[in-house]
Design a protein around this motif. Structure first.
Motif, PDB file in Angstrom:
ATOM      1  N   GLN A 105      -2.399   3.915   8.036  1.00 46.12           N
ATOM      2  CA  GLN A 105      -1.869   4.714   9.124  1.00 46.12           C
ATOM      3  C   GLN A 105      -2.905   5.728   9.584  1.00 46.12           C
ATOM      4  O   GLN A 105      -3.398   6.527   8.793  1.00 46.12           O
ATOM      5  CB  GLN A 105      -0.601   5.445   8.666  1.00 46.12           C
ATOM      6  N   THR A 106      -3.258   5.675  10.875  1.00 44.00           N
ATOM      7  CA  THR A 106      -4.184   6.639  11.462  1.00 44.00           C
ATOM      8  C   THR A 106      -3.410   7.514  12.447  1.00 44.00           C
ATOM      9  O   THR A 106      -2.193   7.394  12.594  1.00 44.00           O
ATOM     10  CB  THR A 106      -5.340   5.924  12.167  1.00 44.00           C
ATOM     11  N   SER A 107      -4.132   8.383  13.119  1.00 41.03           N
ATOM     12  CA  SER A 107      -3.472   9.268  14.079  1.00 41.03           C
ATOM     13  C   SER A 107      -3.003   8.536  15.321  1.00 41.03           C
ATOM     14  O   SER A 107      -2.165   9.046  16.060  1.00 41.03           O
ATOM     15  CB  SER A 107      -4.428  10.396  14.480  1.00 41.03           C
ATOM     16  N   SER A 108      -3.515   7.330  15.570  1.00 41.81           N
ATOM     17  CA  SER A 108      -3.181   6.622  16.797  1.00 41.81           C
ATOM     18  C   SER A 108      -2.533   5.261  16.584  1.00 41.81           C
ATOM     19  O   SER A 108      -1.934   4.721  17.505  1.00 41.81           O
ATOM     20  CB  SER A 108      -4.440   6.436  17.657  1.00 41.81           C
ATOM     21  N   GLN A 109      -2.642   4.682  15.385  1.00 39.94           N
ATOM     22  CA  GLN A 109      -2.123   3.343  15.182  1.00 39.94           C
ATOM     23  C   GLN A 109      -1.865   3.085  13.700  1.00 39.94           C
ATOM     24  O   GLN A 109      -2.282   3.851  12.838  1.00 39.94           O
ATOM     25  CB  GLN A 109      -3.101   2.301  15.728  1.00 39.94           C
ATOM     26  N   ARG A 110      -1.159   1.991  13.450  1.00 40.02           N
ATOM     27  CA  ARG A 110      -0.894   1.540  12.087  1.00 40.02           C
ATOM     28  C   ARG A 110      -1.445   0.130  11.944  1.00 40.02           C
ATOM     29  O   ARG A 110      -1.051  -0.780  12.677  1.00 40.02           O
ATOM     30  CB  ARG A 110       0.601   1.570  11.791  1.00 40.02           C
ATOM     31  N   LEU A 111      -2.365  -0.053  11.004  1.00 36.55           N
ATOM     32  CA  LEU A 111      -3.063  -1.320  10.807  1.00 36.55           C
ATOM     33  C   LEU A 111      -2.559  -2.001   9.553  1.00 36.55           C
ATOM     34  O   LEU A 111      -2.441  -1.369   8.491  1.00 36.55           O
ATOM     35  CB  LEU A 111      -4.575  -1.085  10.700  1.00 36.55           C
ATOM     36  N   ALA A 112      -2.248  -3.281   9.658  1.00 38.70           N
ATOM     37  CA  ALA A 112      -1.833  -4.077   8.506  1.00 38.70           C
ATOM     38  C   ALA A 112      -3.086  -4.621   7.818  1.00 38.70           C
ATOM     39  O   ALA A 112      -3.844  -5.386   8.413  1.00 38.70           O
ATOM     40  CB  ALA A 112      -0.920  -5.208   8.944  1.00 38.70           C
ATOM     41  N   LEU A 113      -3.302  -4.233   6.573  1.00 39.40           N
ATOM     42  CA  LEU A 113      -4.486  -4.661   5.831  1.00 39.40           C
ATOM     43  C   LEU A 113      -4.238  -5.923   5.018  1.00 39.40           C
ATOM     44  O   LEU A 113      -5.118  -6.773   4.898  1.00 39.40           O
ATOM     45  CB  LEU A 113      -4.964  -3.533   4.915  1.00 39.40           C
ATOM     46  N   SER A 114      -3.074  -6.049   4.410  1.00 35.74           N
ATOM     47  CA  SER A 114      -2.763  -7.233   3.608  1.00 35.74           C
ATOM     48  C   SER A 114      -1.251  -7.347   3.478  1.00 35.74           C
ATOM     49  O   SER A 114      -0.512  -6.370   3.646  1.00 35.74           O
ATOM     50  CB  SER A 114      -3.409  -7.150   2.219  1.00 35.74           C
ATOM     51  N   GLY A 115      -0.799  -8.553   3.162  1.00 38.05           N
ATOM     52  CA  GLY A 115       0.612  -8.796   2.890  1.00 38.05           C
ATOM     53  C   GLY A 115       1.452  -9.131   4.097  1.00 38.05           C
ATOM     54  O   GLY A 115       2.598  -9.570   3.942  1.00 38.05           O
ATOM     55  N   ALA A 116       0.946  -8.926   5.300  1.00 39.53           N
ATOM     56  CA  ALA A 116       1.736  -9.225   6.495  1.00 39.53           C
ATOM     57  C   ALA A 116       1.844 -10.741   6.667  1.00 39.53           C
ATOM     58  O   ALA A 116       0.845 -11.440   6.841  1.00 39.53           O
ATOM     59  CB  ALA A 116       1.104  -8.595   7.722  1.00 39.53           C
ATOM     60  N   GLY A 117       3.068 -11.247   6.602  1.00 39.17           N
ATOM     61  CA  GLY A 117       3.279 -12.687   6.740  1.00 39.17           C
ATOM     62  C   GLY A 117       2.931 -13.496   5.508  1.00 39.17           C
ATOM     63  O   GLY A 117       2.923 -14.729   5.577  1.00 39.17           O
ATOM     64  N   ALA A 118       2.628 -12.831   4.395  1.00 35.67           N
ATOM     65  CA  ALA A 118       2.267 -13.542   3.173  1.00 35.67           C
ATOM     66  C   ALA A 118       3.514 -14.061   2.463  1.00 35.67           C
ATOM     67  O   ALA A 118       4.621 -13.535   2.634  1.00 35.67           O
ATOM     68  CB  ALA A 118       1.468 -12.639   2.249  1.00 35.67           C
ATOM     69  N   THR A 119       3.334 -15.077   1.640  1.00 32.54           N
ATOM     70  CA  THR A 119       4.425 -15.645   0.853  1.00 32.54           C
ATOM     71  C   THR A 119       4.543 -14.900  -0.475  1.00 32.54           C
ATOM     72  O   THR A 119       3.543 -14.719  -1.168  1.00 32.54           O
ATOM     73  CB  THR A 119       4.170 -17.139   0.588  1.00 32.54           C
ATOM     74  N   PRO A 120       5.741 -14.442  -0.842  1.00 35.09           N
ATOM     75  CA  PRO A 120       5.887 -13.710  -2.110  1.00 35.09           C
ATOM     76  C   PRO A 120       5.521 -14.586  -3.309  1.00 35.09           C
ATOM     77  O   PRO A 120       5.686 -15.821  -3.286  1.00 35.09           O
ATOM     78  CB  PRO A 120       7.372 -13.328  -2.138  1.00 35.09           C
ATOM     79  N   GLN A 121       4.997 -13.932  -4.342  1.00 28.03           N
ATOM     80  CA  GLN A 121       4.698 -14.645  -5.584  1.00 28.03           C
ATOM     81  C   GLN A 121       6.009 -15.004  -6.276  1.00 28.03           C
ATOM     82  O   GLN A 121       6.921 -14.178  -6.391  1.00 28.03           O
ATOM     83  CB  GLN A 121       3.828 -13.784  -6.496  1.00 28.03           C
ATOM     84  N   VAL A 122       6.095 -16.248  -6.739  1.00 31.15           N
ATOM     85  CA  VAL A 122       7.356 -16.769  -7.262  1.00 31.15           C
ATOM     86  C   VAL A 122       7.869 -15.919  -8.407  1.00 31.15           C
ATOM     87  O   VAL A 122       9.020 -15.489  -8.433  1.00 31.15           O
ATOM     88  CB  VAL A 122       7.189 -18.238  -7.701  1.00 31.15           C
ATOM     89  N   GLN A 123       7.011 -15.616  -9.390  1.00 31.24           N
ATOM     90  CA  GLN A 123       7.432 -14.781 -10.501  1.00 31.24           C
ATOM     91  C   GLN A 123       6.242 -14.060 -11.103  1.00 31.24           C
ATOM     92  O   GLN A 123       5.096 -14.478 -10.941  1.00 31.24           O
ATOM     93  CB  GLN A 123       8.152 -15.608 -11.571  1.00 31.24           C
TER      94      GLN A 123
END
Length: 407
Positions: A105-123
């Motif tokens: 999170q910056t003063s002007s925007q929020r950037l997705a670095l990792s995990g966006a649209g990723a598949t959860p680990q099964v266990q």
């Protein structure tokens, strides 16, 4: 009424910034024999023995030592922010559908670095962990917040979720100042002053000017005929608060169907400065300035350029000079030459009021003039004028030539 306690999570999240170690001076803290903590010794004793002290020399140390970062600290604009994110299963139970997401999170925007649209680990089994390294080139100043969110399903079936925030500052590493210098020959020189405003030395690897399509650039920071080596040497080492100056020559690209280009009137974009450096421990940074804006100096409807003038002349003798007049307006002008002998030491020889003919937009003509020197020494003031017969607009120039008159 008691406030319900927050459920304890089965997973723990740890974040460590990946950066080069820093130098720290080890300074022994000494006590005198009569102090309480002297333990009955006769001489000085290090109150807090630490790594780096020299055996037998309690008042001396080995010098600066490398130490790992203790917190997120600060980062400079243009550097790459790297961190290590680890999610560990501290419980004795197996959790499912573990998803780790990190945003910046910056003063002007929020950037997705990792995990966006990723598949959860099964266990995720007990004493197991999920590790990842995140890298991002910092392009904004000010406060940045790293947001790490973890979601998972415990054996109870409830969806669990928690977040952690890590704040750090992005500082300005360089102070860049630019100046433009215009010449009579349609050349513009750009001087760039780059100052290191960090707390540590840096090595500047590259400073280049990337011009726009309307201009061509020639770098003037290289030694001529010496394998194009830099005037600063092989390594441009800049200490804190030191400044380096770079010079570039700009020429306007000729439009299609023309042999010669001309600079745009008013405000024009020249290009961008691209700067690459390394810190004293090898961390690379890159900074690109915003487009450099140049305001063209006003030259009126006609621009005068001196093509040929002697450096020295003989007293009481005439000499020739060649001038070039270029039209800077959008209409055709009918020019008349006006010679004004208002300066002591130099006198025009010729007819004032001579018709020079018509001059169209962007066209130029050359005129040859004769001058008589009457006073010895350096003469730097000459005055000449041209008037438009149709509109009676007068353009005059002063201090545009200099020569030395000798006996």
């Amino acid at each position: 009424m008691e406030t319900p306690r927050e459920k304890e999570h089965l997973l723990s999240l740890k974040v460590m910034r990946l950066t080069k170690p820093s130098f720290v001076m080890s300074s022994p803290v000494l006590g005198e024999p009569q102090d309480v903590f002297a333990n009955g010794t006769d001489g000085f004793q290090d109150v807090s023995p630490r790594l780096g002290t020299v055996p037998g020399l309690p008042a001396a140390s080995l010098g600066e030592l490398l130490t790992l970062p203790q917190n997120f600290g600060s980062i400079y604009l243009g550097e790459t922010f790297s961190c290590y994110v680890s999610v560990h299963n501290d419980s004795t139970q197996t959790v499912k559908d573990v998803l780790v997401k990190t945003d910046l999170q910056t003063s002007s925007q929020r950037l997705a670095l990792s995990g966006a649209g990723a598949t959860p680990q099964v266990q995720l089994d007990p004493e197991s962990c999920i590790d990842e390294v995140i890298q991002h080139e910092v392009k904004e100043l000010g406060t940045h917040i790293l947001v790490c969110a973890v979601s998972y399903n415990p054996p109870s079936g409830d969806n669990m979720y928690f977040r952690k925030f890590f704040k750090f500052q992005v500082l300005k590493p360089l102070d860049v100042k630019t100046k433009f210098y215009s010449t009579e020959s349609d050349e513009v020189y750009l001087e760039a002053q780059i100052q290191n405003i960090t707390q540590s030395p840096m090595c500047i690897e590259k400073v280049s000017l990337e011009p726009t399509a309307e201009y061509s650039v020639t770098e003037l920071n290289l030694k001529p005929n010496i394998n194009s080596s830099s005037i600063f040497g092989d390594i441009t080492y800049v200490n804190p608060m030191d400044t380096r100056q770079y010079l570039y020559r700009l020429m306007a690209q000729p439009p299609q169907g023309s042999e010669r280009g001309s600079f745009t009137k008013g405000v024009s974009s020249i290009g961008k400065l691209d700067i690459v450096w390394k810190t004293n421990l090898g961390e690379r940074g890159r900074l690109q300035t915003s487009p450099l804006q140049r305001v063209s100096p006003g030259c009126g409807d006609i621009k005068l350029a001196v093509l040929q003038i002697p450096d020295s002349v003989t007293l009481q003798s005439s000499f020739k000079l060649i001038c070039k007049l270029t039209s800077c307006c959008e209409r055709t002008m009918d020019l008349k030459l006006i010679l004004q002998n208002s300066v002591k030491g130099l006198s025009w020889m010729g007819i004032s009021g001579k018709q020079l003919g018509k001059l169209g937009p962007g066209d130029s003509i050359q005129i040859e003039l004769s001058v008589l020197s009457t006073v010895p020494g350096l003469q730097v003031r000459l005055q000449i004028g041209c008037s438009n017969v149709w509109a009676y607009l007068v353009n005059s120039w002063e201090n545009w030539g200099q020569e030395i008159a000798s006996r």
